[in-house]
Design a protein around this motif. Sequence first.
Motif, PDB file in Angstrom:
ATOM      1  N   UNK A 318       9.360  17.516  -8.271  1.00 38.11           N
ATOM      2  CA  UNK A 318       8.884  17.835  -7.123  1.00 38.11           C
ATOM      3  C   UNK A 318      10.029  17.096  -6.110  1.00 38.11           C
ATOM      4  N   UNK A 319      10.232  17.908  -5.041  1.00 35.73           N
ATOM      5  CA  UNK A 319      11.274  17.460  -3.910  1.00 35.73           C
ATOM      6  C   UNK A 319      10.729  16.294  -2.806  1.00 35.73           C
ATOM      7  N   UNK A 320       9.319  16.379  -2.891  1.00 29.73           N
ATOM      8  CA  UNK A 320       8.817  15.388  -2.038  1.00 29.73           C
ATOM      9  C   UNK A 320       7.955  14.341  -2.552  1.00 29.73           C
ATOM     10  N   UNK A 321       8.365  14.005  -3.804  1.00 34.50           N
ATOM     11  CA  UNK A 321       7.581  12.895  -4.292  1.00 34.50           C
ATOM     12  C   UNK A 321       7.269  11.475  -3.735  1.00 34.50           C
ATOM     13  N   UNK A 322       8.446  11.073  -2.903  1.00 31.16           N
ATOM     14  CA  UNK A 322       8.390   9.908  -2.366  1.00 31.16           C
ATOM     15  C   UNK A 322       7.342   9.890  -1.258  1.00 31.16           C
ATOM     16  N   UNK A 323       7.322  11.069  -0.385  1.00 33.67           N
ATOM     17  CA  UNK A 323       6.550  11.295   0.481  1.00 33.67           C
ATOM     18  C   UNK A 323       4.906  11.305   0.116  1.00 33.67           C
ATOM     19  N   UNK A 324       4.926  12.001  -1.009  1.00 36.92           N
ATOM     20  CA  UNK A 324       3.502  12.260  -1.467  1.00 36.92           C
ATOM     21  C   UNK A 324       3.081  10.836  -2.345  1.00 36.92           C
ATOM     22  N   UNK A 325       3.823  10.193  -2.705  1.00 37.19           N
ATOM     23  CA  UNK A 325       3.620   8.843  -3.462  1.00 37.19           C
ATOM     24  C   UNK A 325       3.120   7.997  -2.046  1.00 37.19           C
ATOM     25  N   UNK A 326       3.808   7.947  -0.873  1.00 39.15           N
ATOM     26  CA  UNK A 326       3.373   6.895   0.167  1.00 39.15           C
ATOM     27  C   UNK A 326       1.996   7.155   0.569  1.00 39.15           C
ATOM     28  N   UNK A 327       1.852   8.702   0.688  1.00 38.72           N
ATOM     29  CA  UNK A 327       0.494   9.037   1.306  1.00 38.72           C
ATOM     30  C   UNK A 327      -0.801   8.802   0.228  1.00 38.72           C
ATOM     31  N   UNK A 328      -0.210   8.846  -1.047  1.00 43.46           N
ATOM     32  CA  UNK A 328      -1.072   8.602  -2.183  1.00 43.46           C
ATOM     33  C   UNK A 328      -1.679   7.045  -2.092  1.00 43.46           C
ATOM     34  N   UNK A 329      -0.615   6.272  -1.988  1.00 46.65           N
ATOM     35  CA  UNK A 329      -0.944   4.868  -1.797  1.00 46.65           C
ATOM     36  C   UNK A 329      -1.595   4.436  -0.413  1.00 46.65           C
ATOM     37  N   UNK A 334      -7.355   3.099   1.828  1.00 44.74           N
ATOM     38  CA  UNK A 334      -8.422   3.556   2.533  1.00 44.74           C
ATOM     39  C   UNK A 334      -9.506   4.159   1.864  1.00 44.74           C
ATOM     40  N   UNK A 335      -9.669   4.867   0.676  1.00 42.27           N
ATOM     41  CA  UNK A 335     -10.900   5.196   0.078  1.00 42.27           C
ATOM     42  C   UNK A 335     -11.287   4.455  -0.919  1.00 42.27           C
ATOM     43  N   UNK A 336     -10.614   3.567  -1.751  1.00 38.48           N
ATOM     44  CA  UNK A 336     -11.091   2.815  -2.832  1.00 38.48           C
ATOM     45  C   UNK A 336     -11.829   1.448  -2.071  1.00 38.48           C
ATOM     46  N   UNK A 337     -11.089   1.093  -1.237  1.00 39.62           N
ATOM     47  CA  UNK A 337     -11.379  -0.294  -0.793  1.00 39.62           C
ATOM     48  C   UNK A 337     -12.897  -0.590  -0.401  1.00 39.62           C
ATOM     49  N   UNK A 338     -13.416   0.915   0.358  1.00 39.38           N
ATOM     50  CA  UNK A 338     -14.855   0.506   0.524  1.00 39.38           C
ATOM     51  C   UNK A 338     -15.752   0.583  -0.858  1.00 39.38           C
ATOM     52  N   UNK A 339     -15.254   1.003  -1.622  1.00 39.78           N
ATOM     53  CA  UNK A 339     -16.056   0.834  -3.081  1.00 39.78           C
ATOM     54  C   UNK A 339     -15.896  -0.197  -3.639  1.00 39.78           C
ATOM     55  N   UNK A 340     -14.974  -0.972  -3.628  1.00 35.35           N
ATOM     56  CA  UNK A 340     -14.654  -2.276  -4.028  1.00 35.35           C
ATOM     57  C   UNK A 340     -15.334  -3.333  -3.211  1.00 35.35           C
ATOM     58  N   UNK A 341     -15.449  -3.100  -1.918  1.00 32.03           N
ATOM     59  CA  UNK A 341     -16.219  -3.940  -1.029  1.00 32.03           C
ATOM     60  C   UNK A 341     -17.828  -3.727  -1.369  1.00 32.03           C
ATOM     61  N   UNK A 342     -18.239  -2.773  -1.812  1.00 35.43           N
ATOM     62  CA  UNK A 342     -19.620  -2.317  -2.209  1.00 35.43           C
ATOM     63  C   UNK A 342     -19.932  -3.012  -3.563  1.00 35.43           C
ATOM     64  N   UNK A 343     -18.937  -3.510  -4.435  1.00 38.47           N
ATOM     65  CA  UNK A 343     -19.196  -4.346  -5.602  1.00 38.47           C
ATOM     66  C   UNK A 343     -19.303  -5.800  -5.282  1.00 38.47           C
ATOM     67  N   UNK A 344     -18.077  -6.136  -4.355  1.00 38.55           N
ATOM     68  CA  UNK A 344     -18.044  -7.695  -4.099  1.00 38.55           C
ATOM     69  C   UNK A 344     -19.165  -8.276  -3.844  1.00 38.55           C
ATOM     70  N   UNK A 345     -19.200  -9.831  -4.101  1.00 41.39           N
ATOM     71  CA  UNK A 345     -20.065 -10.680  -3.748  1.00 41.39           C
ATOM     72  C   UNK A 345     -19.215 -11.889  -2.989  1.00 41.39           C
TER      73      UNK A 345
END
Length: 452
Positions: A318-329, A334-345
Amino acid sequence: MDFANTAPNVLSIVSVGMALAFVLSDRRSMSSRMLAAALVSIGVSIFANTNWVEPVDPADLPPWSGLCALADALALIFSAQWLLYIRRTIPAGNLDTRAGDWLVRWAQGFALLYLLASLAAPELRATAFLTSLDRWPPAFPPGFWLFAIPVMLSMFSMALVIRLIMFRRPEPSEAIRLLGFFVGSPLIALGLILPPELAAYTTSTGLMSLLVGAVQYHVLEGQKGGFMKRFMAPQVADLVRRKGLQHTMASDTLDISVVACDVRGFTRFAEAMPSRQVIQGLRSYYDRIGTIAARHGATIKDYAGDGVLMLLGAPVPSDNHAQAAVALAYDLQQEVAPLLASWSLPELPLGMGVGVATGEATVGIVGSASRLEYAAVGSVVNRAARLCDAAEPGQVLLDAGTQAATASLTPHPEYRVLPEEPMTLKGFDGAVTAYSLAPAHPTGLATKSLAS
């Protein structure tokens, strides 16, 4: 043409219809195309032999009647080629594949011998071979064996090919399809020498066996494809399906981006919580990451406890893998943090660190015949993992390669890249230049980390 010959004509239409269904359901797969070509040839063979050869007095057969055997030969040739394509989609590991390849060519060679015999003696084929079991007890004159032996040797060669494929332990879907062919093809071939009233039964049973095997294959492949696309880029799953694992994952040196993420505080959390609850949480965590990875075209390479390693730019360049990697990170935070927060004590907080690196890596298959793994080797992989280790909860760290690959792009509306102090990372000599992602419009948050 004898249109009263209803049963064979219907079987011809059914065979061609099955071929059309297979092509439409998997049109880009060469193995499906070959199987469809074999089915079309079977349909033409049934129609030609039962309408243009068998009803005609042998003395009145036109010189071109031997060409009707072309459909018989093509059915064998395409079937053998279908098996060859299947062999090439199943990794062989350390097994020697030359014997199987030669058997495929022998099967096709015997089919050509049958065709040559039919062209040389079309009248003998009609009298001594076709519907030769129309009388009891059956008589097998020498002329019968002139045509029967090449067909039998061709089918025996294909049976040995199937046996060799089974040594590779193919997936259940492929094994079922091969079993359907193994059972159905002799029954279809038997229709050449049985009387028409019996041939209709054996041929229809053989076609049904092929159909059941193929339908089960597509059902299981559809289920597998749906599962693969949760953890792998859809284009990668499609490439594996069309060209096979071995072709898709051939060793190569590619410019890729690697994203590594890891949950902070997970070890203490797992020790304090019931194991069943931890496993259920990990499933939700992996499921969420798989969805995000597929959205950005990433391939999940490794799961290690609560850590995940993802590749962009491999196996599909892929030519734009770096841009896609940053967007993925960014989306991971943004989306996994709320899930982790729901487990946290309160006493057991959870967060996630993410590292992104861009550079060259050698990618390909490693392993043995019993277990294969897709590997990426290069400092870019280690750099992403070490940046992930160094990231604080809620932080995304990028290496200089990722920053350079995305610096000329239009700024993203949701985040920006900020320089960090050079870092000392385990396994790397000297300080490593690093950058971090921060919200494009911070609202009282520390710019060092993303909102969690």
